[in-house]
Enzyme design. Sequence first.
Site, PDB file in Angstrom:
ATOM      1  N   ARG A  62     -28.725  26.141 -27.115  1.00 10.53           N
ATOM      2  CA  ARG A  62     -29.447  26.449 -28.348  1.00 10.53           C
ATOM      3  C   ARG A  62     -29.288  25.312 -29.345  1.00 10.53           C
ATOM      4  NH1 ARG A  62     -26.868  32.232 -29.351  1.00 10.53           N
ATOM      5  NH2 ARG A  62     -25.815  31.899 -27.357  1.00 10.53           N
ATOM      6  N   ARG A 108     -21.058  45.810 -26.064  1.00  3.74           N
ATOM      7  CA  ARG A 108     -21.214  44.822 -27.113  1.00  3.74           C
ATOM      8  C   ARG A 108     -22.705  44.572 -27.280  1.00  3.74           C
ATOM      9  NH1 ARG A 108     -21.527  38.499 -26.468  1.00  3.74           N
ATOM     10  NH2 ARG A 108     -21.809  37.925 -28.645  1.00  3.74           N
ATOM     11  N   HIS A 165     -21.189  37.105 -33.511  1.00  2.89           N
ATOM     12  CA  HIS A 165     -19.829  36.939 -32.981  1.00  2.89           C
ATOM     13  C   HIS A 165     -18.812  37.752 -33.786  1.00  2.89           C
ATOM     14  CE1 HIS A 165     -21.185  32.903 -31.094  1.00  2.89           C
ATOM     15  NE2 HIS A 165     -21.177  33.850 -30.169  1.00  2.89           N
ATOM     16  N   ASN A 176     -19.823  43.617 -21.830  1.00  3.41           N
ATOM     17  CA  ASN A 176     -20.131  42.547 -22.776  1.00  3.41           C
ATOM     18  C   ASN A 176     -21.269  41.734 -22.181  1.00  3.41           C
ATOM     19  OD1 ASN A 176     -20.255  40.238 -24.361  1.00  3.41           O
ATOM     20  ND2 ASN A 176     -18.045  39.957 -24.480  1.00  3.41           N
ATOM     21  N   GLU A 189     -13.174  40.357 -26.919  1.00  7.20           N
ATOM     22  CA  GLU A 189     -14.194  41.232 -27.485  1.00  7.20           C
ATOM     23  C   GLU A 189     -14.116  42.626 -26.893  1.00  7.20           C
ATOM     24  OE1 GLU A 189     -17.826  38.127 -28.411  1.00  7.20           O
ATOM     25  OE2 GLU A 189     -17.030  38.246 -26.377  1.00  7.20           O
TER      26      GLU A 189
END
Length: 377
Positions: A216, A68, A157, A10, A361
């Site tokens: 961000r 991912r 996501h 990931n 994830e």
Amino acid sequence: MTVKRALVLNAGSSTLKWSVLEAEGEQRLVADGSVDWQGSAPERQAEQVRAVLRDEPAARSAEAVGHRVVHGGAEFHGPVLVTPEVRQALEALIEIDPLHTPAALAGIDAVTAAAPELPQVAAFDTSFHETLSEAAALYPLPWEWSERFGLRRYGFHGLSVSYAARRVAELLGSTPARLLVCHLGSGCSLTALSGGRSVDTSMGFTPLDGVMMATRSGSVDPGLLLHLQRRCGLDLDTLEDGLQHRSGLAGVAGTGAGGDLRRVLAAAGGGSHRAALAYDLFVHSLVRGAGAMIAVLGGLDALVLTGGIGEHSARLRGDFLGRLAFAGVRVDRGANEAAAGDREISPAGAAVRAFTIAAREDLAVLRELLSVLRAAR
């Protein structure tokens, strides 16, 4: 093709998380770890992946690797076996996702160099949002721009959201009709799900859009960006660096706290006005975004907080969810303070069931990897 163990990589914007999972039965976690690679060049990132493959016995036992990949662009609508052609197509996406795609490619290249015999599968965050309607996905731009350049809201996501949605359905015993999943970490996004399908999401063409994040900016007036270019003399590289790396919690708080919410709150507690303001902006951004998602759904039946901040900051959960009382959201203070892993934090009888769900994830990527390898048999 069947595999007994898989390595999942990931590659996030600030860390590499890796895990080795049993691919059969209960899909038990064998080993995992993380590498802080914020600021590292792709060459250094690839070296760190090779170190995992070389130095971790569990990683060496893997028979396949799942990655991912944040952005699938217009080409990738589901998980794919990594080939030279796929790798080349992914490289073309660096321009629209310069924060994540180079890291994912570093992982792919490292595995190819160190263990070329291992099949690799790319699983995309954007795939989960393929269910967005045109009204939710398209931008009100000149139609020829949208058609020519493939402009649309892709959403991100998705792997985290898909896992959280499946997990909360297990806890509830059924899929909630109207679910809001809040992935709050270094990157933050809100996704509205109707019957388990994504119907709206806060991130857009890139993972820079939406709510305020660690470094961000999230959504800002496009006219402001034009002003910074035309009137203030900022070039594109300066704008990109500022929006990606020097905005959000880090940009507002200053104080050397970076985008770490814990350090921002500590600085606010120490009297920093900017740090306190950064936190207030963050909460307000989440409330604004959640209100929009709840309106799209026409109400709310369940809510999930996941990701590093969502899972671990009881204060943020309390302050954020406390402002969603208008939608029927209530928080049990004791459950919220003690929350760890997958746990309900709403009181008995609450109209809206609220949960913290540990982000997995890796299990979502494993699911995608196995689907591709089964189809390849």
